[in-house]
Design a protein around this motif. Structure first.
Motif, PDB file in Angstrom:
ATOM      1  N   TRP A   1      14.962   1.156  -1.688  1.00 25.44           N
ATOM      2  CA  TRP A   1      13.550   1.519  -1.523  1.00 25.44           C
ATOM      3  C   TRP A   1      13.195   2.701  -2.420  1.00 25.44           C
ATOM      4  N   PHE A   2      14.056   3.717  -2.448  1.00 22.29           N
ATOM      5  CA  PHE A   2      13.792   4.867  -3.306  1.00 22.29           C
ATOM      6  C   PHE A   2      13.826   4.479  -4.773  1.00 22.29           C
ATOM      7  N   ALA A   3      14.725   3.559  -5.140  1.00 21.65           N
ATOM      8  CA  ALA A   3      14.770   3.084  -6.526  1.00 21.65           C
ATOM      9  C   ALA A   3      13.487   2.311  -6.850  1.00 21.65           C
ATOM     10  N   LEU A   4      12.979   1.559  -5.904  1.00 18.85           N
ATOM     11  CA  LEU A   4      11.742   0.810  -6.115  1.00 18.85           C
ATOM     12  C   LEU A   4      10.554   1.751  -6.282  1.00 18.85           C
ATOM     13  N   VAL A   5      10.530   2.826  -5.529  1.00 20.01           N
ATOM     14  CA  VAL A   5       9.446   3.801  -5.625  1.00 20.01           C
ATOM     15  C   VAL A   5       9.509   4.526  -6.969  1.00 20.01           C
ATOM     16  N   ARG A   6      10.717   4.820  -7.445  1.00 17.40           N
ATOM     17  CA  ARG A   6      10.870   5.530  -8.720  1.00 17.40           C
ATOM     18  C   ARG A   6      10.631   4.630  -9.919  1.00 17.40           C
ATOM     19  N   ALA A   7      10.720   3.315  -9.748  1.00 21.55           N
ATOM     20  CA  ALA A   7      10.595   2.384 -10.862  1.00 21.55           C
ATOM     21  C   ALA A   7       9.218   2.457 -11.499  1.00 21.55           C
ATOM     22  N   GLN A   8       9.185   2.079 -12.758  1.00 20.27           N
ATOM     23  CA  GLN A   8       7.891   2.101 -13.451  1.00 20.27           C
ATOM     24  C   GLN A   8       7.326   0.732 -13.637  1.00 20.27           C
TER      25      GLN A   8
ATOM     26  N   LYS B   1       2.554  -7.232  -9.720  1.00 18.20           N
ATOM     27  CA  LYS B   1       3.931  -6.764  -9.911  1.00 18.20           C
ATOM     28  C   LYS B   1       4.423  -6.034  -8.675  1.00 18.20           C
ATOM     29  N   ASP B   2       3.570  -5.203  -8.089  1.00 16.53           N
ATOM     30  CA  ASP B   2       3.966  -4.517  -6.861  1.00 16.53           C
ATOM     31  C   ASP B   2       4.201  -5.506  -5.729  1.00 16.53           C
ATOM     32  N   ALA B   3       3.386  -6.541  -5.642  1.00 13.22           N
ATOM     33  CA  ALA B   3       3.576  -7.561  -4.604  1.00 13.22           C
ATOM     34  C   ALA B   3       4.880  -8.315  -4.819  1.00 13.22           C
ATOM     35  N   ALA B   4       5.189  -8.641  -6.067  1.00 11.89           N
ATOM     36  CA  ALA B   4       6.445  -9.342  -6.356  1.00 11.89           C
ATOM     37  C   ALA B   4       7.644  -8.455  -6.050  1.00 11.89           C
TER      38      ALA B   4
ATOM     39  N   TRP C   1       0.829  -1.206   0.000  1.00  7.90           N
ATOM     40  CA  TRP C   1       0.000   0.000   0.000  1.00  7.90           C
ATOM     41  C   TRP C   1       0.865   1.257   0.000  1.00  7.90           C
ATOM     42  N   VAL C   2       1.916   1.275   0.834  1.00  2.20           N
ATOM     43  CA  VAL C   2       2.815   2.433   0.894  1.00  2.20           C
ATOM     44  C   VAL C   2       3.532   2.613  -0.448  1.00  2.20           C
ATOM     45  N   LEU C   3       3.985   1.520  -1.035  1.00  2.00           N
ATOM     46  CA  LEU C   3       4.656   1.591  -2.336  1.00  2.00           C
ATOM     47  C   LEU C   3       3.735   2.186  -3.394  1.00  2.00           C
ATOM     48  N   ARG C   4       2.503   1.729  -3.447  1.00  2.00           N
ATOM     49  CA  ARG C   4       1.549   2.238  -4.444  1.00  2.00           C
ATOM     50  C   ARG C   4       1.214   3.709  -4.191  1.00  2.00           C
ATOM     51  N   ARG C   5       1.085   4.091  -2.921  1.00  2.00           N
ATOM     52  CA  ARG C   5       0.786   5.491  -2.588  1.00  2.00           C
ATOM     53  C   ARG C   5       1.958   6.413  -2.943  1.00  2.00           C
ATOM     54  N   GLN C   6       3.178   5.964  -2.668  1.00  2.26           N
ATOM     55  CA  GLN C   6       4.334   6.793  -2.982  1.00  2.26           C
ATOM     56  C   GLN C   6       4.496   6.945  -4.491  1.00  2.26           C
ATOM     57  N   ARG C   7       4.265   5.868  -5.227  1.00  2.99           N
ATOM     58  CA  ARG C   7       4.359   5.962  -6.683  1.00  2.99           C
ATOM     59  C   ARG C   7       3.287   6.891  -7.241  1.00  2.99           C
ATOM     60  N   SER C   8       2.077   6.809  -6.733  1.00  4.84           N
ATOM     61  CA  SER C   8       1.030   7.687  -7.243  1.00  4.84           C
ATOM     62  C   SER C   8       1.289   9.138  -6.828  1.00  4.84           C
ATOM     63  N   GLY C   9       1.891   9.342  -5.671  1.00  2.63           N
ATOM     64  CA  GLY C   9       2.234  10.686  -5.236  1.00  2.63           C
ATOM     65  C   GLY C   9       3.321  11.317  -6.078  1.00  2.63           C
ATOM     66  N   ARG C  10       4.142  10.496  -6.712  1.00  3.88           N
ATOM     67  CA  ARG C  10       5.214  11.000  -7.574  1.00  3.88           C
ATOM     68  C   ARG C  10       4.802  10.988  -9.048  1.00  3.88           C
ATOM     69  N   ASN C  11       3.505  10.806  -9.290  1.00  3.11           N
ATOM     70  CA  ASN C  11       2.934  10.787 -10.639  1.00  3.11           C
ATOM     71  C   ASN C  11       3.564   9.716 -11.534  1.00  3.11           C
ATOM     72  N   ARG C  12       3.850   8.560 -10.951  1.00  5.28           N
ATOM     73  CA  ARG C  12       4.350   7.421 -11.716  1.00  5.28           C
ATOM     74  C   ARG C  12       3.161   6.594 -12.186  1.00  5.28           C
TER      75      ARG C  12
END
Length: 97
Positions: A90-97, A38-41, A20-31
């Motif tokens: 973690w930051f690289a994972l958040v920035r990933a597409q 895929k997010d679970a993996a 959930w945090v990963l998805r929220r951070q990605r959406s907050g960064r307009n990714r």
């Protein structure tokens, strides 16, 4: 038995919260949004790497501090390196597409 069950429930809740945090951070960064699978993996792979790296850092600390009797700050260097690397991943994972 309740400790085992509590730990299992805590692990599941922690994993779901990480996704959930990963998805929220990605959406907050307009990714662009990835699929939930895929997010679970990605989160599971990150958790495995974090666990293995933490164990390796602890073993290195124990050897440096308790066996070789080096100062505490030298013994903590592997732990600090592991934390820095995991924060970077973690930051690289958040920035990933």
């Amino acid at each position: 038995m309740s400790g085992l069950l509590g730990g299992l429930i805590e692990g599941i809740v922690d994993f779901v919260t990480d996704i959930w945090v990963l998805r929220r951070q990605r959406s907050g960064r307009n990714r662009p949004a990835n699929s939930l699978g895929k997010d679970a993996a990605d989160t599971a792979l990150f958790d495995v790497w974090a666990l293995l790296l933490s164990m390796l850092a602890f073993v290195c600390f124990a050897v440096l501090f308790f066996v070789l009797k080096l100062p505490l700050w030298i013994g903590l260097l592997p732990v600090v390196a592991a934390v820095v690397y995991l924060v970077y991943r973690w930051f690289a994972l958040v920035r990933a597409q």
